[in-house]
Write a protein that holds these residues in place. Sequence first.
Motif, PDB file in Angstrom:
ATOM      1  N   UNK A   1       0.999  -0.894   0.109  1.00  0.00           N
ATOM      2  CA  UNK A   1       0.040   0.034   0.371  1.00  0.00           C
ATOM      3  C   UNK A   1       1.104   0.913   0.436  1.00  0.00           C
ATOM      4  N   UNK A   2       1.750   1.291   0.718  1.00  0.00           N
ATOM      5  CA  UNK A   2       2.677   2.059   1.148  1.00  0.00           C
ATOM      6  C   UNK A   2       3.249   2.893  -0.065  1.00  0.00           C
ATOM      7  N   UNK A   3       3.858   2.071  -1.190  1.00  0.00           N
ATOM      8  CA  UNK A   3       4.601   1.890  -2.211  1.00  0.00           C
ATOM      9  C   UNK A   3       3.585   2.171  -3.174  1.00  0.00           C
ATOM     10  N   UNK A   4       2.360   1.671  -3.296  1.00  0.00           N
ATOM     11  CA  UNK A   4       1.355   2.037  -5.028  1.00  0.00           C
ATOM     12  C   UNK A   4       1.315   3.572  -4.306  1.00  0.00           C
ATOM     13  N   UNK A   5       1.179   4.034  -3.254  1.00  0.00           N
ATOM     14  CA  UNK A   5       0.543   5.240  -3.024  1.00  0.00           C
ATOM     15  C   UNK A   5       1.602   6.408  -3.145  1.00  0.00           C
ATOM     16  N   UNK A   6       3.143   5.969  -3.359  1.00  0.00           N
ATOM     17  CA  UNK A   6       4.437   6.465  -3.054  1.00  0.00           C
ATOM     18  C   UNK A   6       4.273   7.493  -2.106  1.00  0.00           C
ATOM     19  N   UNK A   7       4.238   7.173  -0.848  1.00  0.00           N
ATOM     20  CA  UNK A   7       4.180   7.363   0.642  1.00  0.00           C
ATOM     21  C   UNK A   7       5.520   7.882   0.939  1.00  0.00           C
ATOM     22  N   UNK A   8       5.688   9.386   1.012  1.00  0.00           N
ATOM     23  CA  UNK A   8       7.380  10.451   0.978  1.00  0.00           C
ATOM     24  C   UNK A   8       7.633   9.504   2.663  1.00  0.00           C
ATOM     25  N   UNK A   9       7.346   8.867   3.834  1.00  0.00           N
ATOM     26  CA  UNK A   9       7.235   9.403   4.952  1.00  0.00           C
ATOM     27  C   UNK A   9       6.232   8.583   5.702  1.00  0.00           C
ATOM     28  N   UNK A  10       7.124   7.751   6.235  1.00  0.00           N
ATOM     29  CA  UNK A  10       6.308   6.161   7.368  1.00  0.00           C
ATOM     30  C   UNK A  10       6.844   5.954   8.567  1.00  0.00           C
ATOM     31  N   UNK A  11       5.325   5.724   9.098  1.00  0.00           N
ATOM     32  CA  UNK A  11       6.227   5.693  10.867  1.00  0.00           C
ATOM     33  C   UNK A  11       7.352   4.465  11.031  1.00  0.00           C
ATOM     34  N   UNK A  12       8.331   5.398  11.653  1.00  0.00           N
ATOM     35  CA  UNK A  12      10.066   4.333  12.146  1.00  0.00           C
ATOM     36  C   UNK A  12       8.995   3.269  13.572  1.00  0.00           C
ATOM     37  N   UNK A  13       8.890   1.951  13.318  1.00  0.00           N
ATOM     38  CA  UNK A  13       8.785   0.682  14.032  1.00  0.00           C
ATOM     39  C   UNK A  13       9.142   1.135  15.188  1.00  0.00           C
ATOM     40  N   UNK A  14      10.525   1.348  14.279  1.00  0.00           N
ATOM     41  CA  UNK A  14      11.327   1.305  16.135  1.00  0.00           C
ATOM     42  C   UNK A  14      11.627   1.853  16.720  1.00  0.00           C
ATOM     43  N   UNK A  15      11.219   2.948  16.814  1.00  0.00           N
ATOM     44  CA  UNK A  15      10.562   4.587  17.534  1.00  0.00           C
ATOM     45  C   UNK A  15       9.447   4.795  17.891  1.00  0.00           C
ATOM     46  N   UNK A  16       9.256   5.018  19.545  1.00  0.00           N
ATOM     47  CA  UNK A  16       7.811   5.710  19.330  1.00  0.00           C
ATOM     48  C   UNK A  16       7.029   6.350  18.902  1.00  0.00           C
ATOM     49  N   UNK A  17       7.683   7.209  18.195  1.00  0.00           N
ATOM     50  CA  UNK A  17       7.545   8.040  17.202  1.00  0.00           C
ATOM     51  C   UNK A  17       9.090   8.768  15.915  1.00  0.00           C
ATOM     52  N   UNK A  18       8.547   9.095  15.858  1.00  0.00           N
ATOM     53  CA  UNK A  18       9.256   9.844  13.890  1.00  0.00           C
ATOM     54  C   UNK A  18       8.813   8.717  13.070  1.00  0.00           C
ATOM     55  N   UNK A  19       9.442   9.198  11.958  1.00  0.00           N
ATOM     56  CA  UNK A  19       8.796   8.535  10.741  1.00  0.00           C
ATOM     57  C   UNK A  19      10.651   8.410   9.590  1.00  0.00           C
ATOM     58  N   UNK A  20      10.445   7.545   8.953  1.00  0.00           N
ATOM     59  CA  UNK A  20      11.355   7.564   8.144  1.00  0.00           C
ATOM     60  C   UNK A  20      11.088   7.535   6.360  1.00  0.00           C
TER      61      UNK A  20
END
Length: 485
Positions: free
Chosen positions: A447-466
């Motif tokens: 889904x993220x790739x199809x929508x080409x979302x530029x930043x997604x939640x960083x699963x290894x941190x409590x907050x922030x994005x990748x």
Amino acid sequence: MKKYLKNIIGILGCILIISCSNYLDVQPEDKYLEEDVFSSEAGIQTALNGIYSNMANNNTYGSNLTMSTLDVLGQRYNVADKIHPWHYYAKYNYEDNLVRATFDKIWTSQYTNILNINNFIKSIDTYKGVISAENERILKGEAIGLRAMLHLDLLRLYGPIYSTNAKDLAIPYYTEAKASLSPLLTATEVIANILNDLDIAEKLLENDPVRKYGKIIVPQFDEESDFKGTDFYRHRNLRLNYFAVKALQARANLYAGNNQAALKAAKTVIDKATEWFPWTNPLDIISAGANPDRTFSSEVLFAIQNNNLYNNQRVLFSSSLENSKILAPQNSRLNVEVFENNQNDYRYNSTWALPAVGDKQYKTFFKFADVENKKKDFRFRQPLIRISEMYYIAAETEQNSSIALTYLNTVRLNRGLVNLASGVDIADEIQKEYQKEFYGEGQLFFYYKRKNIKSIPNGSLESGTISMGANQYVVPLPLSELDFR
């Protein structure tokens, strides 16, 4: 795939050498085996069952393309520790040796399955008259639909970001059982082949028993049903049936940006299949004691029978695993961001819990945990296509916002949630639903790739994005493929 083809080419070379001798008229042993397999309907059925069984291998849908690798790419889990076996996957370090080896296995296993599918189709055509014409159409329809499905997932993983680079070279598309390499096609060419195969499969499956009898869980000669097919044509949700093919048409067209075609296919499934694939009864989820139907099995259009399912659950998600080995999300990500502190969501309260075993202070994943009643028909079934996805596709592609919201609210109602009010951001709510609905099924990264979302939640941190782009979304073709080109 290419290593496999190299072996075949070597065998063909040996045969050519032998043909120059007095052994010219000796039939190869594999020819005898093929004739034996396709000389009876039982043999043909066994051959097709073998293809489905191979799809449950951990290299593909048994694990990598569902509950492990793809969900790690989707930033589902906290794998911050550098010694965590999934750490470099979440970093999109495709040059790491273990990461590279995994994607090589996915590629090779998928194309080996495609080769087996093509050989099955060729053999069905070669050994005519063994099964009835109608049964032949059903089996060929399933096989061709599977071929499209496997290529679609290869494209979604290794192909370019379709919305921006559809003309880039992507993957080869194999429609014949041959040892020679097929050229790399552009993503648009691959999609065209996929949609063509799905159209063929739809026509072949026009008289699929699923359209009249649904999943056919009734006994073979049940007096209340006029179904007279053999056991092989029961449990159509474990085979790529007509409705699963229509769902794949919706999925593929959506990926290609053909929104109206995607909507049409999704609505066909919604309108025609809901009778046979009803929403799961809440009592079977939250009031079932030690036997909850956590996969919402009645809604699954297509599942594979994975005899390794519960072992995978233990290896990946068991609370007895060390923190540096378990796949588990950050508490705040799971509770607040994904499920929005809503304890009423069936996907939350049936699947996530503080474990009674171990010292974990965070909730762990129980979706694929076994149940006490070993006679439950949903045991070992791993969902690959579910009807809720069709509602999300309809909501995304429907131009009338009121109707789109109705599709979205239909799913929410059947997940224990209240209706969303008019005026909400439908696109934002659809993304939230993908995050909630497809844990352990691998669809969020796609889904993220199809929508080409530029930043997604960083699963290894409590907050922030990748930050995301082609370097993260596009998995490089394996060296085993490139070495032969």
